[in-house]
Design an enzyme around this catalytic site. Structure first.
Site, short mmCIF file in Angstrom:
data_model
loop_
_atom_site.label_atom_id
_atom_site.label_comp_id
_atom_site.label_asym_id
_atom_site.label_seq_id
_atom_site.Cartn_x
_atom_site.Cartn_y
_atom_site.Cartn_z
N ILE A 19 0.79 -1.21 0.10
CA ILE A 19 -0.05 0.02 0.14
C ILE A 19 0.80 1.41 0.05
CG2 ILE A 19 -1.68 1.45 1.37
CD1 ILE A 19 -2.85 -1.28 2.18
N ALA A 102 3.61 -9.07 13.16
CA ALA A 102 3.33 -10.12 14.14
C ALA A 102 4.24 -11.40 13.73
CB ALA A 102 2.08 -9.84 14.44
N TYR A 162 -7.59 -11.93 12.73
CA TYR A 162 -6.75 -10.89 12.88
C TYR A 162 -5.79 -10.94 13.91
CZ TYR A 162 -5.01 -6.28 11.11
OH TYR A 162 -4.23 -5.41 10.65
N LYS A 169 -3.50 -2.52 16.16
CA LYS A 169 -3.99 -1.59 15.49
C LYS A 169 -5.10 -0.67 16.29
CE LYS A 169 -2.63 -2.33 11.29
NZ LYS A 169 -1.38 -1.46 10.82
N ILE A 198 -6.45 -6.00 0.84
CA ILE A 198 -5.61 -5.96 -0.15
C ILE A 198 -4.82 -6.75 -0.34
CG2 ILE A 198 -4.37 -4.50 -1.61
CD1 ILE A 198 -6.03 -2.17 -1.07
N LYS A 199 -4.30 -7.53 -1.39
CA LYS A 199 -3.27 -8.55 -1.56
C LYS A 199 -2.01 -7.86 -1.44
CE LYS A 199 -6.18 -11.84 -4.30
NZ LYS A 199 -6.17 -12.55 -5.63
N THR A 200 -1.51 -7.69 -0.23
CA THR A 200 -0.20 -7.32 -0.01
C THR A 200 0.55 -8.31 0.86
OG1 THR A 200 -0.53 -6.38 2.06
CG2 THR A 200 -1.06 -4.74 0.31
#
Length: 270
Positions: A19, A102, A162, A169, A198-200
């Site tokens: 991103i 993490a 998550y 976060k 999003i694919k990251t």
């Protein structure tokens, strides 16, 4: 958006799917100049894989002025990067913090099984690094400058899977508000961008593939957020166009965060 004459620092590009890279490209293509960092390479890595992954991107742009290694857990590395930004640009107008990490075992385990050392590391890299960066930025940040970081909805609501990163976060969101107050004394804004899945590189580790189909059916807009959309929104937060906005979380998730039910997904369950 215009970035002509604007200069800044981008921290957190890992590869072309990051991103941070989508935001940096938008800024540079609008005339802005950027300095970049990359993950340090191991001493035994003669190919310098981390540096090469980022340099093959930045080498395409004359607006990319430097590329330095930075360990987010070392204050001396952070200070060195901001000193380089000051030497190169004089003052910087924007700074993007796009760092989170993490241990994979802590991400895969239930939150209740998070290791103590893993929790400390995740909070240090994902949250404290923003505080350290903002502290280092004070000497080189121009008045009316802008800082942005990357958060996620998992810090606002429980998103199973998550896990410990959601806790990080939530802490990052609170940190943005407190830093907005501190940095506001010199006219600098601090905000966060909350993107949909999003694919990251980081997203794959956090189970983004499983989220994509769900978001597409639940989000009011009915599709998954794109790199271009997040790039434009991130650039907006770092531009003069967002003056007057600070301590804010901007959701770029097709409206998913606004939903209180599965929405159109219910039609498939009938």
């Amino acid at each position: 958006m215009q970035f002509s004459g604007k200069k800044g620092l981008i921290i957190g590009v890992a590869n072309e799917n990051s991103i941070a890279w989508a935001i940096a490209k938008t800024i540079m293509e609008a005339g802005g100049e950027c300095g970049f960092t990359h993950l340090p390479d191991r001493p035994d890595d003669e190919r310098q894989r981390n540096r090469r992954r980022v340099s093959k991107l930045t080498d395409q742009y004359e607006q990319a002025k430097f590329l330095l290694p930075m360990d987010a857990q070392k204050d001396e590395d952070i200070r060195m990067v901001f000193e380089k930004a000051g030497e190169t640009f004089g003052k910087i107008d924007f700074f993007l913090h796009s760092i989170a990490y993490a241990d994979i075992n802590d991400l895969r385990n239930d939150t209740v099984q998070t290791s103590r050392d893993g929790f400390k590391m995740a909070m240090d890299i994902s949250v404290y690094s923003l505080i350290s960066c903002c502290n280092a930025a004070r000497d080189v940040m121009a008045e009316n400058g802008a800082i942005a970081t990357m958060t996620y909805f998992g810090g606002e609501k429980c998103v199973p899977g998550y896990n410990v990163m959601g806790i990080c976060k939530a802490a990052l969101d609170a940190t943005v508000r407190y830093l907005a107050f501190d940095m506001g004394a010199q006219g600098v804004r601090v905000n966060a961008l909350s993107a949909g899945p999003i694919k990251t590189l980081a997203g794959v580790g956090a189970g983004v593939k499983e989220m994509l189909e769900m978001y597409k059916h639940i989000a009011p807009l009915g599709y998954n957020t794109t790199h271009e959309e997040v790039g434009n929104s991130g650039a907006f937060l770092l531009s003069n166009a967002s003056s007057g906005i600070s301590g804010e979380i901007l959701h770029v998730d097709g409206g998913y965060h606004a939903m209180g039910s599965p929405g159109r997904l219910l039609d498939q369950l009938k």
